[in-house]
Design a protein around this motif. Structure first.
Motif, PDB file in Angstrom:
ATOM      1  N   CYS A   1       4.808  10.070   0.105  1.00  0.00           N
ATOM      2  CA  CYS A   1       4.069   8.962   0.683  1.00  0.00           C
ATOM      3  C   CYS A   1       4.603   8.881   2.110  1.00  0.00           C
ATOM      4  O   CYS A   1       5.795   8.691   2.307  1.00  0.00           O
TER       5      CYS A   1
ATOM      6  N   HIS B   1       8.861   5.098   3.546  1.00  0.00           N
ATOM      7  CA  HIS B   1       8.660   5.277   2.108  1.00  0.00           C
ATOM      8  C   HIS B   1       9.249   6.586   1.589  1.00  0.00           C
ATOM      9  O   HIS B   1       9.909   6.615   0.559  1.00  0.00           O
TER      10      HIS B   1
ATOM     11  N   ASP C   1       0.837  -1.201   0.000  1.00  0.00           N
ATOM     12  CA  ASP C   1       0.000   0.000   0.000  1.00  0.00           C
ATOM     13  C   ASP C   1       0.876   1.257   0.000  1.00  0.00           C
ATOM     14  O   ASP C   1       2.008   1.242   0.508  1.00  0.00           O
ATOM     15  N   HIS C   2       0.320   2.323  -0.557  1.00  0.00           N
ATOM     16  CA  HIS C   2       1.000   3.614  -0.543  1.00  0.00           C
ATOM     17  C   HIS C   2      -0.019   4.703  -0.255  1.00  0.00           C
ATOM     18  O   HIS C   2      -1.223   4.441  -0.215  1.00  0.00           O
TER      19      HIS C   2
ATOM     20  N   MET D   1      10.027   8.104  -2.025  1.00  0.00           N
ATOM     21  CA  MET D   1       8.669   8.437  -2.486  1.00  0.00           C
ATOM     22  C   MET D   1       8.340   9.896  -2.187  1.00  0.00           C
ATOM     23  O   MET D   1       7.567  10.217  -1.288  1.00  0.00           O
TER      24      MET D   1
HETATM   25 CU   LIG Z   1       4.564   4.418  -0.152  1.00  0.00          CU
END
Ligand SMILES: [Cu+2]
Length: 128
Positions: free
Chosen positions: A111, A116, A70-71, A121
């Motif tokens: 994110c 992350h 998931d992000h 990200m």
């Molecule tokens: Cu992420």
């Protein structure tokens, strides 16, 4: 006298016709039309990473999670101290996030799931 009345009638009719043509459409001043931006999320990056926008113009981000976990997609103010908009994106799913910038500048995107952002990200939204 009669002629000028006729002229007036013609002018009024034209104005009405023009207004009818423009009804709901483009001639009246309105907020800029929105735009949609596709974003892919993977481990651990967004693609693209740089986005552009215009003050007052709605941006609809369509985030596609093409990774294996998931992000999320978060838009923050310039120094990253305040979240302005956020959506989660489950594995294999897409999510949309509407954002209408109210000021010019550079907004941070990330994110914020643990690790992350640190792994890459991140992105930025440049608003003019
Ligand atoms: Cu992420």
């Amino acid at each position: 006298m009669k002629f000028s009345r006729l002229s007036l009638l013609v002018v009024v009719s034209l104005a009405v016709a023009l207004a009818a043509c423009g009804g709901g459409g483009g001639s009246a001043p309105q907020p800029a039309a929105g735009k949609t931006v596709n974003v892919d999320a993977t481990e651990f990056a967004f693609n693209p990473t740089t986005f552009s926008g215009t003050v007052g113009q709605k941006i609809t981000f369509k985030i596609n999670n093409k990774g294996t976990v998931d992000h999320n997609f978060v838009i923050l103010n310039a120094d990253g101290s305040q979240e302005l908009a956020k959506t989660e994106v489950k594995v294999g799913a897409s999510a949309t996030l509407d954002f209408t910038p109210t000021a010019a500048g550079e907004y941070q995107v990330d994110c914020n799931l643990p690790g992350h952002k640190e792994a890459g990200m991140v992105g930025k939204l440049i608003v003019k």
